[in-house]
Design a protein around this motif. Structure first.
Motif, PDB file in Angstrom:
ATOM      1  N   SER A 193      14.452  -0.907   7.353  1.00  0.00           N
ATOM      2  CA  SER A 193      13.685  -0.161   6.354  1.00  0.00           C
ATOM      3  C   SER A 193      12.708   0.758   7.064  1.00  0.00           C
ATOM      4  CB  SER A 193      12.907  -1.104   5.429  1.00  0.00           C
ATOM      5  OG  SER A 193      13.777  -1.898   4.653  1.00  0.00           O
ATOM      6  N   ALA A 194      12.831   2.053   6.836  1.00  0.00           N
ATOM      7  CA  ALA A 194      11.895   3.039   7.369  1.00  0.00           C
ATOM      8  C   ALA A 194      10.780   3.250   6.352  1.00  0.00           C
ATOM      9  CB  ALA A 194      12.607   4.352   7.661  1.00  0.00           C
ATOM     10  N   LEU A 195       9.540   3.241   6.823  1.00  0.00           N
ATOM     11  CA  LEU A 195       8.388   3.259   5.929  1.00  0.00           C
ATOM     12  C   LEU A 195       7.399   4.329   6.372  1.00  0.00           C
ATOM     13  CD1 LEU A 195       7.784  -0.609   5.919  1.00  0.00           C
ATOM     14  CD2 LEU A 195       9.228   0.693   4.346  1.00  0.00           C
ATOM     15  N   THR A 196       6.862   5.069   5.414  1.00  0.00           N
ATOM     16  CA  THR A 196       5.791   6.013   5.704  1.00  0.00           C
ATOM     17  C   THR A 196       4.888   6.111   4.493  1.00  0.00           C
ATOM     18  OG1 THR A 196       5.285   8.200   6.630  1.00  0.00           O
ATOM     19  CG2 THR A 196       6.949   8.128   4.902  1.00  0.00           C
ATOM     20  N   ILE A 197       3.700   6.665   4.694  1.00  0.00           N
ATOM     21  CA  ILE A 197       2.771   6.920   3.597  1.00  0.00           C
ATOM     22  C   ILE A 197       2.304   8.354   3.728  1.00  0.00           C
ATOM     23  CG2 ILE A 197       2.077   4.504   3.413  1.00  0.00           C
ATOM     24  CD1 ILE A 197      -0.487   5.177   4.902  1.00  0.00           C
ATOM     25  N   ALA A 198       1.999   8.984   2.590  1.00  0.00           N
ATOM     26  CA  ALA A 198       1.715  10.416   2.645  1.00  0.00           C
ATOM     27  C   ALA A 198       0.816  10.845   1.496  1.00  0.00           C
ATOM     28  CB  ALA A 198       3.024  11.212   2.592  1.00  0.00           C
ATOM     29  N   ALA A 199      -0.021  11.835   1.792  1.00  0.00           N
ATOM     30  CA  ALA A 199      -0.789  12.579   0.799  1.00  0.00           C
ATOM     31  C   ALA A 199      -0.787  14.019   1.275  1.00  0.00           C
ATOM     32  CB  ALA A 199      -2.210  12.039   0.663  1.00  0.00           C
ATOM     33  N   HIS A 244       5.526  18.387   6.670  1.00  0.00           N
ATOM     34  CA  HIS A 244       5.634  17.326   7.665  1.00  0.00           C
ATOM     35  C   HIS A 244       6.573  16.227   7.177  1.00  0.00           C
ATOM     36  CE1 HIS A 244       1.607  18.196   9.985  1.00  0.00           C
ATOM     37  NE2 HIS A 244       2.556  19.096  10.196  1.00  0.00           N
ATOM     38  N   LEU A 245       6.444  15.845   5.916  1.00  0.00           N
ATOM     39  CA  LEU A 245       7.292  14.784   5.376  1.00  0.00           C
ATOM     40  C   LEU A 245       8.759  15.182   5.415  1.00  0.00           C
ATOM     41  CD1 LEU A 245       7.616  12.034   4.047  1.00  0.00           C
ATOM     42  CD2 LEU A 245       7.220  13.139   1.822  1.00  0.00           C
ATOM     43  N   ARG A 246       9.069  16.415   5.129  1.00  0.00           N
ATOM     44  CA  ARG A 246      10.470  16.854   5.195  1.00  0.00           C
ATOM     45  C   ARG A 246      11.024  16.681   6.608  1.00  0.00           C
ATOM     46  NH1 ARG A 246       8.614  20.600   1.222  1.00  0.00           N
ATOM     47  NH2 ARG A 246       8.015  22.169   2.783  1.00  0.00           N
ATOM     48  N   GLY A 301       5.099   5.684   0.590  1.00  0.00           N
ATOM     49  CA  GLY A 301       3.913   5.361  -0.191  1.00  0.00           C
ATOM     50  C   GLY A 301       3.180   6.655  -0.511  1.00  0.00           C
ATOM     51  N   VAL A 302       3.204   7.053  -1.770  1.00  0.00           N
ATOM     52  CA  VAL A 302       2.711   8.362  -2.194  1.00  0.00           C
ATOM     53  C   VAL A 302       1.261   8.222  -2.651  1.00  0.00           C
ATOM     54  CG1 VAL A 302       3.061  10.297  -3.768  1.00  0.00           C
ATOM     55  CG2 VAL A 302       5.039   9.055  -2.849  1.00  0.00           C
ATOM     56  N   MET A 303       0.342   8.767  -1.878  1.00  0.00           N
ATOM     57  CA  MET A 303      -1.081   8.643  -2.171  1.00  0.00           C
ATOM     58  C   MET A 303      -1.608   9.904  -2.856  1.00  0.00           C
ATOM     59  SD  MET A 303      -2.326   6.755   1.358  1.00  0.00           S
ATOM     60  CE  MET A 303      -1.712   8.114   2.369  1.00  0.00           C
ATOM     61  N   GLN A 304      -0.863  10.369  -3.855  1.00  0.00           N
ATOM     62  CA  GLN A 304      -1.246  11.546  -4.632  1.00  0.00           C
ATOM     63  C   GLN A 304      -0.631  11.391  -6.020  1.00  0.00           C
ATOM     64  OE1 GLN A 304       0.475  14.692  -2.237  1.00  0.00           O
ATOM     65  NE2 GLN A 304       2.433  14.570  -3.283  1.00  0.00           N
ATOM     66  N   LEU A 339      -5.114   3.762   2.399  1.00  0.00           N
ATOM     67  CA  LEU A 339      -4.160   3.605   3.496  1.00  0.00           C
ATOM     68  C   LEU A 339      -3.641   2.177   3.586  1.00  0.00           C
ATOM     69  CD1 LEU A 339      -6.108   5.691   6.170  1.00  0.00           C
ATOM     70  CD2 LEU A 339      -4.185   6.459   4.772  1.00  0.00           C
ATOM     71  N   SER A 340      -4.530   1.200   3.511  1.00  0.00           N
ATOM     72  CA  SER A 340      -4.097  -0.195   3.613  1.00  0.00           C
ATOM     73  C   SER A 340      -3.200  -0.576   2.444  1.00  0.00           C
ATOM     74  CB  SER A 340      -5.315  -1.120   3.656  1.00  0.00           C
ATOM     75  OG  SER A 340      -6.040  -0.973   4.849  1.00  0.00           O
ATOM     76  N   ALA A 341      -3.609  -0.223   1.242  1.00  0.00           N
ATOM     77  CA  ALA A 341      -2.824  -0.584   0.061  1.00  0.00           C
ATOM     78  C   ALA A 341      -1.451   0.070   0.091  1.00  0.00           C
ATOM     79  CB  ALA A 341      -3.575  -0.188  -1.213  1.00  0.00           C
ATOM     80  N   ALA A 342      -1.380   1.317   0.557  1.00  0.00           N
ATOM     81  CA  ALA A 342      -0.093   2.011   0.604  1.00  0.00           C
ATOM     82  C   ALA A 342       0.834   1.374   1.631  1.00  0.00           C
ATOM     83  CB  ALA A 342      -0.307   3.489   0.917  1.00  0.00           C
ATOM     84  N   ARG A 343       0.311   1.003   2.793  1.00  0.00           N
ATOM     85  CA  ARG A 343       1.160   0.352   3.795  1.00  0.00           C
ATOM     86  C   ARG A 343       1.635  -1.009   3.300  1.00  0.00           C
ATOM     87  NH1 ARG A 343      -2.828   2.527   7.644  1.00  0.00           N
ATOM     88  NH2 ARG A 343      -1.917   4.440   8.488  1.00  0.00           N
ATOM     89  N   ASN A 344       0.749  -1.748   2.647  1.00  0.00           N
ATOM     90  CA  ASN A 344       1.174  -3.032   2.076  1.00  0.00           C
ATOM     91  C   ASN A 344       2.271  -2.835   1.036  1.00  0.00           C
ATOM     92  OD1 ASN A 344      -0.643  -4.510   3.623  1.00  0.00           O
ATOM     93  ND2 ASN A 344      -2.216  -4.545   2.037  1.00  0.00           N
ATOM     94  N   ALA A 345       2.127  -1.814   0.211  1.00  0.00           N
ATOM     95  CA  ALA A 345       3.082  -1.594  -0.871  1.00  0.00           C
ATOM     96  C   ALA A 345       4.476  -1.264  -0.339  1.00  0.00           C
ATOM     97  CB  ALA A 345       2.586  -0.473  -1.782  1.00  0.00           C
ATOM     98  N   VAL A 346       4.563  -0.390   0.655  1.00  0.00           N
ATOM     99  CA  VAL A 346       5.888  -0.025   1.161  1.00  0.00           C
ATOM    100  C   VAL A 346       6.510  -1.194   1.918  1.00  0.00           C
ATOM    101  CG1 VAL A 346       5.435   2.446   1.176  1.00  0.00           C
ATOM    102  CG2 VAL A 346       4.929   1.107   3.238  1.00  0.00           C
ATOM    103  N   ALA A 347       5.696  -1.959   2.647  1.00  0.00           N
ATOM    104  CA  ALA A 347       6.246  -3.111   3.361  1.00  0.00           C
ATOM    105  C   ALA A 347       6.723  -4.184   2.390  1.00  0.00           C
ATOM    106  CB  ALA A 347       5.200  -3.677   4.319  1.00  0.00           C
ATOM    107  N   ASP A 348       5.964  -4.422   1.324  1.00  0.00           N
ATOM    108  CA  ASP A 348       6.376  -5.406   0.331  1.00  0.00           C
ATOM    109  C   ASP A 348       7.678  -5.005  -0.363  1.00  0.00           C
ATOM    110  OD1 ASP A 348       4.162  -6.957   0.872  1.00  0.00           O
ATOM    111  OD2 ASP A 348       2.999  -6.232  -0.850  1.00  0.00           O
ATOM    112  N   ALA A 349       7.878  -3.704  -0.529  1.00  0.00           N
ATOM    113  CA  ALA A 349       9.071  -3.227  -1.229  1.00  0.00           C
ATOM    114  C   ALA A 349      10.301  -3.180  -0.338  1.00  0.00           C
ATOM    115  CB  ALA A 349       8.801  -1.829  -1.800  1.00  0.00           C
ATOM    116  N   ALA A 350      10.121  -3.288   0.974  1.00  0.00           N
ATOM    117  CA  ALA A 350      11.232  -3.142   1.914  1.00  0.00           C
ATOM    118  C   ALA A 350      12.223  -4.286   1.775  1.00  0.00           C
ATOM    119  CB  ALA A 350      10.694  -3.083   3.340  1.00  0.00           C
TER     120      ALA A 350
END
Length: 322
Positions: free
Chosen positions: A5-11, A16-18, A37-40, A66-77
């Protein structure tokens, strides 16, 4: 085949995301999924086509979560292995295979290589041969071992910019502490919690990403208040503050003072501080050491010794003595 599972977070940072998405599509061992993890408020559109599904999970808050977004993507993996990259980091084609080769038979946190690209080098698409020829290492970061993996003895070196772990270790181990909001401290706290758990932290040869140029400030004067808030969150948890090199730079600039009642803001950063700390077009990365050295040279007593610098930084880990 191991599913990754590849994970990133972004706002913001859509361009860059592309490039990040295109980098994962170029992998020799493609991920089974990419979770963003979309922070917008709005999800990202016009992302490159991929052979793997992309999921977007919105995690928003008044300040960057940042912490909540990383937790969210890892939990969903769903993959057996989780690889995290920041939105400004393009994975090299052997990024995933590098981690798979080094992580086999080991557990813990694994940190891959980060190379910095000059201005305007990732705007016209991905040319990994060119990236390899022109990217540079960060002068303040420990380099990877020549081969294999090497234990990292200092939890403060952990950096979520580029790391990986087995999903089972994520389920069993510490999480990013969501008491840290805005910018600063959450990585150091995560590294500390992981170290306290007894699990190792590793540097690896491989797992390379190319950091895309974007102007920012280092030390982060634009995040002065969240850094001060988060260093006190860390202190309440572990008994002392963190990010002392940034605090020291803020003190040298006359922005803060350490008192018996805590860190006090003396004034807001102004144009002079932003001009000093901002990354310029000729710099592949911004560098706190450069700023601190400049401030030392401006001091009336001339060059300040490394020993004195360490001593004064350590003094900021706790409130001033009465």
């Amino acid at each position: 085949m191991i599913h990754v599972s590849a994970l990133t977070i972004a706002a913001g940072r859509a361009a860059h995301l592309r490039n990040v998405v295109a980098g994962f599509q170029a992998q020799h061992h493609k991920p089974s999924e990419l979770i963003i993890g979309v922070m917008q408020d709005d999800e990202y559109t016009d992302l490159p086509a991929t052979d793997f599904p992309i999921r977007q999970i919105r995690v928003t808050a008044p300040e960057l979560p940042l912490s909540a977004a990383r937790n969210a993507v890892a939990d969903a993996a769903t993959g057996e292995m989780l690889v995290f990259v920041d939105v400004d980091c393009i994975p090299a084609p052997d990024f995933i295979t590098g981690y798979l080769d080094r992580m086999a038979g080991h557990r813990g946190l694994f940190m891959g290589e980060v190379m910095y690209l000059p201005h305007n080098t990732s705007d016209a698409g991905l040319d990994f041969d060119r990236f390899a020829a022109i990217a540079v290492k960060h002068s303040d970061r420990q380099g990877p071992p020549a081969a294999g993996l090497e234990a990292c003895a200092d939890y403060r070196c952990f950096w979520s910019l580029n790391f990986a772990l087995w999903r089972q270790d994520w389920l069993d181990g510490p999480r990013f502490d969501e008491a840290f909001t805005g910018y600063g401290g959450e990585d150091t706290d995560f590294g500390r919690a992981w170290s306290e758990s007894g699990a190792p932290i590793w540097w690896i040869a491989g797992g390379r990403v190319y950091h895309q140029y974007h102007p920012h400030c280092m030390p982060p004067v634009h995040h002065l208040h969240s850094v001060l808030r988060n260093t006190e969150v860390f202190a309440r948890k572990w008994g002392h503050r963190t990010m002392e090199h940034w605090l020291y730079a803020f003190k040298l600039m006359g922005l803060i003072r350490n008192t018996t009642d805590g860190l006090k803001v003396l004034r807001e950063p102004g144009p002079a501080e932003f001009a000093l700390c901002e990354q310029q077009g000729h710099m592949p990365y911004a560098n706190s050491r450069r700023v601190i050295d400049h401030l030392h040279m401006q001091a009336q007593d001339g060059r300040i010794s490394a020993e004195r610098t360490v001593r004064e930084q350590r003094a900021l880990l706790l409130p001033a003595a009465e």
